[in-house]
Design a protein around this motif. Structure first.
Motif, mmCIF file in Angstrom:
data_model
loop_
_atom_site.group_PDB
_atom_site.id
_atom_site.type_symbol
_atom_site.label_atom_id
_atom_site.label_comp_id
_atom_site.label_asym_id
_atom_site.label_seq_id
_atom_site.Cartn_x
_atom_site.Cartn_y
_atom_site.Cartn_z
ATOM 1 N N TYR A 35 0.838 -1.198 0.000
ATOM 2 C CA TYR A 35 0.000 0.000 0.000
ATOM 3 C C TYR A 35 0.878 1.255 0.000
ATOM 4 C CZ TYR A 35 -3.201 3.594 1.781
ATOM 5 O OH TYR A 35 -3.927 4.751 1.960
ATOM 6 N N ASN A 36 1.873 1.280 0.864
ATOM 7 C CA ASN A 36 2.773 2.440 0.939
ATOM 8 C C ASN A 36 3.576 2.599 -0.351
ATOM 9 O OD1 ASN A 36 1.966 3.081 3.562
ATOM 10 N ND2 ASN A 36 3.513 1.729 4.493
ATOM 11 N N LYS A 37 3.960 1.467 -0.933
ATOM 12 C CA LYS A 37 4.681 1.505 -2.214
ATOM 13 C C LYS A 37 3.791 2.102 -3.306
ATOM 14 C CE LYS A 37 6.919 -1.591 -5.559
ATOM 15 N NZ LYS A 37 7.216 -3.015 -5.883
ATOM 16 N N ALA A 38 2.531 1.686 -3.329
ATOM 17 C CA ALA A 38 1.594 2.201 -4.341
ATOM 18 C C ALA A 38 1.340 3.687 -4.140
ATOM 19 C CB ALA A 38 0.281 1.417 -4.288
ATOM 20 N N LYS A 39 1.243 4.112 -2.882
ATOM 21 C CA LYS A 39 1.044 5.544 -2.598
ATOM 22 C C LYS A 39 2.214 6.366 -3.145
ATOM 23 C CE LYS A 39 -1.517 7.333 0.202
ATOM 24 N NZ LYS A 39 -2.779 8.124 0.094
ATOM 25 N N ALA A 42 2.040 6.439 -6.946
ATOM 26 C CA ALA A 42 0.985 7.360 -7.388
ATOM 27 C C ALA A 42 1.475 8.808 -7.300
ATOM 28 C CB ALA A 42 -0.266 7.170 -6.532
ATOM 29 N N LYS A 43 2.187 9.114 -6.221
ATOM 30 C CA LYS A 43 2.728 10.461 -6.047
ATOM 31 C C LYS A 43 3.749 10.782 -7.147
ATOM 32 C CE LYS A 43 5.386 13.209 -2.700
ATOM 33 N NZ LYS A 43 6.099 13.165 -1.384
ATOM 34 N N ASN A 44 4.608 9.820 -7.455
ATOM 35 C CA ASN A 44 5.651 10.037 -8.461
ATOM 36 C C ASN A 44 5.092 10.119 -9.886
ATOM 37 O OD1 ASN A 44 7.582 9.988 -6.445
ATOM 38 N ND2 ASN A 44 8.080 7.820 -6.739
ATOM 39 N N PHE A 45 3.900 9.565 -10.085
ATOM 40 C CA PHE A 45 3.325 9.572 -11.429
ATOM 41 C C PHE A 45 3.056 10.994 -11.918
ATOM 42 C CE2 PHE A 45 0.226 8.657 -14.808
ATOM 43 C CZ PHE A 45 0.851 7.586 -15.436
ATOM 44 N N THR A 62 5.415 6.497 -19.688
ATOM 45 C CA THR A 62 4.188 6.858 -18.948
ATOM 46 C C THR A 62 3.206 5.696 -18.932
ATOM 47 O OG1 THR A 62 4.441 9.176 -19.623
ATOM 48 C CG2 THR A 62 2.284 8.509 -18.786
ATOM 49 N N LEU A 63 3.001 5.073 -20.089
ATOM 50 C CA LEU A 63 2.073 3.941 -20.167
ATOM 51 C C LEU A 63 2.576 2.748 -19.352
ATOM 52 C CD1 LEU A 63 1.142 4.163 -23.959
ATOM 53 C CD2 LEU A 63 -0.359 4.674 -22.024
ATOM 54 N N LYS A 64 3.888 2.519 -19.394
ATOM 55 C CA LYS A 64 4.476 1.410 -18.627
ATOM 56 C C LYS A 64 4.309 1.664 -17.123
ATOM 57 C CE LYS A 64 8.981 0.948 -18.615
ATOM 58 N NZ LYS A 64 9.390 1.040 -17.175
ATOM 59 N N ASP A 65 4.588 2.888 -16.687
ATOM 60 C CA ASP A 65 4.435 3.223 -15.263
ATOM 61 C C ASP A 65 2.980 3.146 -14.831
ATOM 62 O OD1 ASP A 65 7.141 3.592 -15.127
ATOM 63 O OD2 ASP A 65 7.072 5.792 -15.014
ATOM 64 N N LYS A 66 2.069 3.535 -15.717
ATOM 65 C CA LYS A 66 0.637 3.448 -15.402
ATOM 66 C C LYS A 66 0.234 1.993 -15.169
ATOM 67 C CE LYS A 66 -2.483 3.279 -18.595
ATOM 68 N NZ LYS A 66 -3.292 2.069 -18.251
ATOM 69 N N GLU A 106 -7.638 7.204 -5.800
ATOM 70 C CA GLU A 106 -6.488 8.114 -5.889
ATOM 71 C C GLU A 106 -5.667 7.822 -7.141
ATOM 72 O OE1 GLU A 106 -2.348 9.225 -3.488
ATOM 73 O OE2 GLU A 106 -3.892 8.020 -2.494
ATOM 74 N N VAL A 107 -5.470 6.556 -7.440
ATOM 75 C CA VAL A 107 -4.716 6.168 -8.638
ATOM 76 C C VAL A 107 -5.447 6.659 -9.886
ATOM 77 C CG1 VAL A 107 -4.006 4.188 -10.046
ATOM 78 C CG2 VAL A 107 -3.549 4.201 -7.583
ATOM 79 N N GLU A 108 -6.746 6.509 -9.911
ATOM 80 C CA GLU A 108 -7.522 7.004 -11.059
ATOM 81 C C GLU A 108 -7.369 8.512 -11.216
ATOM 82 O OE1 GLU A 108 -11.476 5.502 -10.241
ATOM 83 O OE2 GLU A 108 -11.186 3.898 -11.695
ATOM 84 N N GLU A 109 -7.370 9.214 -10.075
ATOM 85 C CA GLU A 109 -7.214 10.675 -10.125
ATOM 86 C C GLU A 109 -5.819 11.062 -10.597
ATOM 87 O OE1 GLU A 109 -6.087 14.529 -9.254
ATOM 88 O OE2 GLU A 109 -5.369 12.946 -7.899
ATOM 89 N N LYS A 110 -4.794 10.373 -10.087
ATOM 90 C CA LYS A 110 -3.405 10.699 -10.425
ATOM 91 C C LYS A 110 -3.094 10.414 -11.898
ATOM 92 C CE LYS A 110 -1.584 11.992 -6.426
ATOM 93 N NZ LYS A 110 -0.966 13.351 -6.244
ATOM 94 N N THR A 111 -3.811 9.475 -12.487
ATOM 95 C CA THR A 111 -3.547 9.111 -13.886
ATOM 96 C C THR A 111 -4.560 9.732 -14.855
ATOM 97 O OG1 THR A 111 -4.860 7.086 -13.659
ATOM 98 C CG2 THR A 111 -2.501 6.909 -13.229
ATOM 99 N N SER A 112 -5.471 10.529 -14.320
ATOM 100 C CA SER A 112 -6.588 11.031 -15.148
ATOM 101 C C SER A 112 -6.148 11.998 -16.246
ATOM 102 C CB SER A 112 -7.631 11.710 -14.257
ATOM 103 O OG SER A 112 -7.069 12.833 -13.595
#
Length: 600
Positions: A35-39, A42-45, A62-66, A106-112
């Motif tokens: 969870y912390n890794k994903a957070k 998401a921040k780095n995205f 970008t697509l690979k990181d997504k 949050e992930v959806e918002e960060k990648t929107s």
């Protein structure tokens, strides 16, 4: 262990009959690390924002990181929702599920920002990118699908806002689930043996299958009268969910929420309308089946609580779980060695959560993430119907297994439109196996009855649900209110239309819409009926044509979302843009009705 009348606490069930969520995360502490890794991911995205399409290298990275971010987030969320479904009363699991959902939002918002940025690409520039960076071609289908929906995608800021309100938008469905699955308590009635039994979601249908009419009637009235007491709350929750869908459709420049939902998979509205029209044109066969049921049960009036009980006397299929598993295995042999190897793995490697326990989510499903086992939730009782449910969910999970093993993450899931095909094909093969091996006339009649019930519940009933969805959404889209009384009135009218003059449509059935979770799935249910029709066609091809059709079918299972669902089905041999598959399914139903009419 056999299923029991009393509902046990989860801790009292054997470990081997519970799914292996520990293979995903040993404990919450391990989940928290991811969870912390994903957070952090998401921040780095954010670093890709404004630069995603500035070069072929940037677009690919970008697509690979997504993909990596979504892959982890979906694993985290899948674990939490399945953990909660083990016992919906558990406060810690509720909190963890909320945390998993919040992360996904949050992930959806960060990648929107990504889709709007891709839409700014000139097609000539995009072709140049593919030449410069061959690895980028992996995402061509993904990018083409985005460009197809260009007129429905908003600005980066607007997409970000929509993503941020996603959690609020999920509230109506969550309220429904908590009320229906966790808080609602149903009465105790007497079973066939005169013993007290508490009605639950899991045992309601077995009670409705009872040979004792008083048991059926009492269960029917007790369950629906309980829902009736909360009808305004259920109406408010459903109305809120549908308004969310309508809002999203309107803001994305769609004419209706139905058009928006179907466009996700590039499905024309005509497929939906053709289904309803085809079923309407074949209601005479359903009316004839209801007349046979009335005659066979020897009742003056056929009520809604008489629709699930087998109409063949002196046949009692009580099939413990282990026997059911062996039946399923034998039935699926025509699908070949490669398929059967996965079936064996599924049954032996704790994919399945078998029995009901207190607080457990009702129903059955297949779930999991790209990196997990394709888990199955059951609430198994020793009925023939539950054997078919086991075959059904195993079909879903093997579809997921083959897709994930053969497609990269970006295409590692199949579309909703084809989601019910593999599951229902398994059911068709199971029925074919049982009909070919039955010798007793009454048992054959029982199986014919079960097959007809499968058609009734999966084609006719789901089409009725689909028509109900269409009616109530259009009512809201005209600016009208979705009251409990309106919902009950429209639902009862449809039951009268679909079941015909031989059935007394009891007042209690008008509230049935309140117990159907699929009405929160935004035009999902019509795909049960279209999927059933496609599955009947494909299973018949496997049985009649052998290896060539098996190979095509396995390729279909391995295709994931690498092409649009209608195209994937066409390659397997079924064209759902025509009325032919549904009409053929209706012809088979009519043929089965005629056979039962002669034998009974």
């Amino acid at each position: 262990m056999e299923s029991k009348k009393e509902t046990l606490e989860r801790k009292d069930l054997p470990q081997e009959l519970k799914w292996d969520l520990e293979s995903m995360y040993k404990d919450v502490g391990e989940w928290e690390k991811d969870y912390n890794k994903a957070k952090e991911m998401a921040k780095n995205f954010d670093s890709h924002k404004g630069e995603a399409v500035s070069s072929s290298e940037n677009l690919y990275n970008t697509l690979k990181d997504k993909d990596e971010l979504y892959r982890l987030a979906s694993n985290l969320y899948s674990y939490t929702h399945m953990k909660l479904d083990e016992d919906t009363r558990d406060g810690k699991s509720q909190a963890l599920s909320d945390k998993g959902l919040s992360l996904y939002i949050e992930v959806e918002e960060k990648t929107s920002f990504l889709v709007p940025e891709i839409l700014t690409l000139d097609l000539n520039v995009l072709e140049k990118y593919y030449e410069e960076k061959p690895e980028l071609k992996l995402y061509k289908k993904y990018i083409d699908n985005i460009l197809r929906q260009k007129s429905h995608v908003l600005s980066a800021r607007e997409e970000s806002i929509l993503a941020q309100v996603g959690e609020i938008g999920s509230a109506p469905e969550k309220i429904y689930s908590m009320l229906s699955d966790a808080d609602l308590k149903f009465p105790v009635i007497k079973d066939e043996d005169g013993k007290d039994v508490e009605i639950t979601h899991g045992n309601f249908i077995p009670l409705m299958e009872s040979k004792n009419r008083d048991v059926r009637k009492n269960a029917f009235e007790a369950l629906y009268n309980t829902y009736e007491g909360f009808k305004n709350t259920f109406a408010a929750a459903l109305s809120g969910d549908l308004k969310k869908n309508i809002f999203n459709a309107n803001i994305r420049n769609y004419k209706s929420s139905r058009e928006a939902s179907l466009d996700t998979n590039n499905i024309p509205l005509s497929v939906y309308d053709n289904l309803i029209n085809s079923v309407h044109n074949n209601l005479d066969s359903m009316y004839k089946y209801m007349e046979i049921r009335k005659r066979a049960l020897e009742v003056e009036e056929l009520h809604m609580y008489d629709l699930y009980t087998p109409i063949v006397k002196d046949v009692d299929f009580k099939i413990p779980y282990k026997e059911g598993v062996e039946l399923v295995k034998k039935a699926l042999v025509p699908l070949g060695e490669e398929y059967m190897d996965v079936v064996e793995e599924g049954f032996s490697s704790r994919w399945i959560d078998v029995y009901e326990n207190r607080g457990k989510r009702s129903g059955a499903y297949s779930s999991g993430s790209y990196d997990s086992k394709p888990f199955i939730l059951l609430n198994y009782h020793d009925t023939l119907d539950n054997v078919f449910t086991t075959a059904h969910e195993m079909g879903h999970s093997i579809h997921s297994y083959f897709t994930r093993k053969n497609q990269p993450f970006v295409y590692g899931n199949y579309s909703i439109f084809v989601a019910e095909v593999a599951s229902t094909a398994n059911e068709s093969l199971l029925m074919d196996y049982m009909l070919k091996n039955v010798v007793d006339k009454n048992e054959r009649l029982y199986l014919l009855n079960h097959y007809l019930e499968s058609f009734r519940t999966t084609v006719f009933r789901q089409t009725m649900f689909a028509e109900f969805e269409k009616i109530i959404n259009e009512h809201l889209e005209k600016g009208e209110s979705l009251t409990a009384d309106y919902l009950c009135e429209e639902y009862k009218k449809l039951n009268e239309l679909y079941y015909g003059p031989s059935v007394v449509v009891d007042d209690e059935i008008a509230i049935e819409w309140a117990r159907i979770p699929h009405f929160y799935y935004n035009y999902y249910v019509f795909q049960y009926a279209t999927g059933y029709s496609a599955a009947v066609a494909l299973s018949q091809k496997v049985l009649e044509e052998g290896k060539e059709s098996v190979d095509k079918y396995l390729n279909f299972l391995k295709s994931g979302s690498s092409d649009y669902p209608l195209n994937v089905l066409k390659l397997a041999g079924v064209d759902m843009t025509t009325e032919e598959p549904v009409n053929n399914a209706m012809k088979l139903f009519s043929k089965l009705v005629d056979e039962m009419d002669k034998l009974i």
